[in-house]
Enzyme design. Structure first.
Site: not given
Ligand code: B1M
Length: 216
Positions: A98, A100, A151
């Site tokens: 992963d 992200h 993940s």
């Molecule tokens: Co990706 N991605 N992505 N992506 N991406 C998602 C996660 C997805 C839901 C988008 C969608 O389809 N709507 C989807 C997953 C679907 C699934 O698994 N069923 C997805 C996909 C499919 C993919 C790829 C597979 C796409 C592809 O290649 N075809 C690929 C995967 C690559 C890989 O990981 N091997 C991929 C790639 C990418 C980018 C590289 C382009 C980019 C990431 C850049 C980066 O992080 N450096 C990206 C992005 C930006 C997203 C979305 C749009 C936004 C994620 C984000 O940063 N959110 C995302 C959509 C979504 O999440 N709904 C998506 C903002 C961030 C602050 O939120 O990380 O949730 P989040 O963190 C929150 C809480 O979750 C929590 O605190 C934070 C807020 O306070 N939290 C924790 C998180 N970690 C924590 C740990 C803790 C405590 C709290 O303690 C340890």
């Protein structure tokens, strides 16, 4: 557009030009954390929705992520910091497979600003590397982040591996990321991680609360 909407739009459109000026203007009325939570994360949510529904292509998602990271870096010095130090050490990683890391890095910022030492070992980290870092830094807790559905399975495997290696009771584990649910962590994973402690954090603030609880 009003400033807040313009900022959220910058994230959605991956538009960096003038970003800093807009952020500075927003700082006049809002705290840095509120800008992240109430404005920028809204933009990221829209990005996720557009991507999920096929209306946005991956390279644009990447651009949005870059703008988000730039914005967070610009805001970080304006975030409140407590003077406390040495409240405990946590190893943070995005799990194997992963990439992200925006959420994980926000957790890093919030914990670091509140007196914790954070050893952030980055993305795509296998359990071996996580455990090794926790040992090397004599950590008090382990935090794993992951956004892919895949993940959530890796996290389960990681906990199973910690159990198998007799390491479950050594570090409380905190899990976070958009694909997790509280029920999955607090019911399913807790049921298998019987020798240890595993917690779910919905966001970085719950992560901070948890660290506070785990350390007392
Ligand atoms: Co990706 N991605 N992505 N992506 N991406 C998602 C996660 C997805 C839901 C988008 C969608 O389809 N709507 C989807 C997953 C679907 C699934 O698994 N069923 C997805 C996909 C499919 C993919 C790829 C597979 C796409 C592809 O290649 N075809 C690929 C995967 C690559 C890989 O990981 N091997 C991929 C790639 C990418 C980018 C590289 C382009 C980019 C990431 C850049 C980066 O992080 N450096 C990206 C992005 C930006 C997203 C979305 C749009 C936004 C994620 C984000 O940063 N959110 C995302 C959509 C979504 O999440 N709904 C998506 C903002 C961030 C602050 O939120 O990380 O949730 P989040 O963190 C929150 C809480 O979750 C929590 O605190 C934070 C807020 O306070 N939290 C924790 C998180 N970690 C924590 C740990 C803790 C405590 C709290 O303690 C340890």
């Amino acid at each position: 557009l009003p400033l807040e909407q313009r900022l959220a739009r910058r994230i959605v459109e991956g538009e960096r030009k003038g970003l800093e000026a807009d952020l500075d203007a927003a700082l006049a009325d809002m705290s840095a954390l509120d800008i992240v939570n109430d404005v920028l994360l809204d933009g990221m949510k829209t990005v996720g929705e557009l991507f999920g529904s096929g209306q946005m292509q991956l390279p644009f998602v990447l651009q949005s992520a870059e703008v988000m990271k730039t914005a967070v870096a610009h805001l970080e010095p304006h975030m409140e910091k407590s003077d406390a130090e040495g409240k405990g050490t946590i190893v943070l990683a995005t799990v194997k497979g992963d990439v992200h890391d925006i959420g994980k890095n926000l957790v890093d910022i919030i914990l670091s600003n509140n007196g914790y030492s954070v050893v952030n070992i980055g993305i795509k980290q296998p359990i071996n590397a996580i455990v090794e870092a926790a040992e090397r830094h004599n950590a008090d807790a382990i935090g794993m982040s992951g956004l892919l559905v895949k993940s959530t399975v890796i996290m389960k495997e990681n906990l199973a591996e910690m159990m198998a290696r007799g390491l479950a009771s050594r570090w409380p584990v905190m899990l976070g990321g958009a694909a997790l649910t509280r029920a999955y962590v607090e019911d399913d994973l807790r049921e298998m991680f019987v020798d240890g402690e595993v917690h779910y954090a919905k966001d970085a603030f719950e992560g901070l609360d948890l660290m506070q609880r785990v350390m007392t």
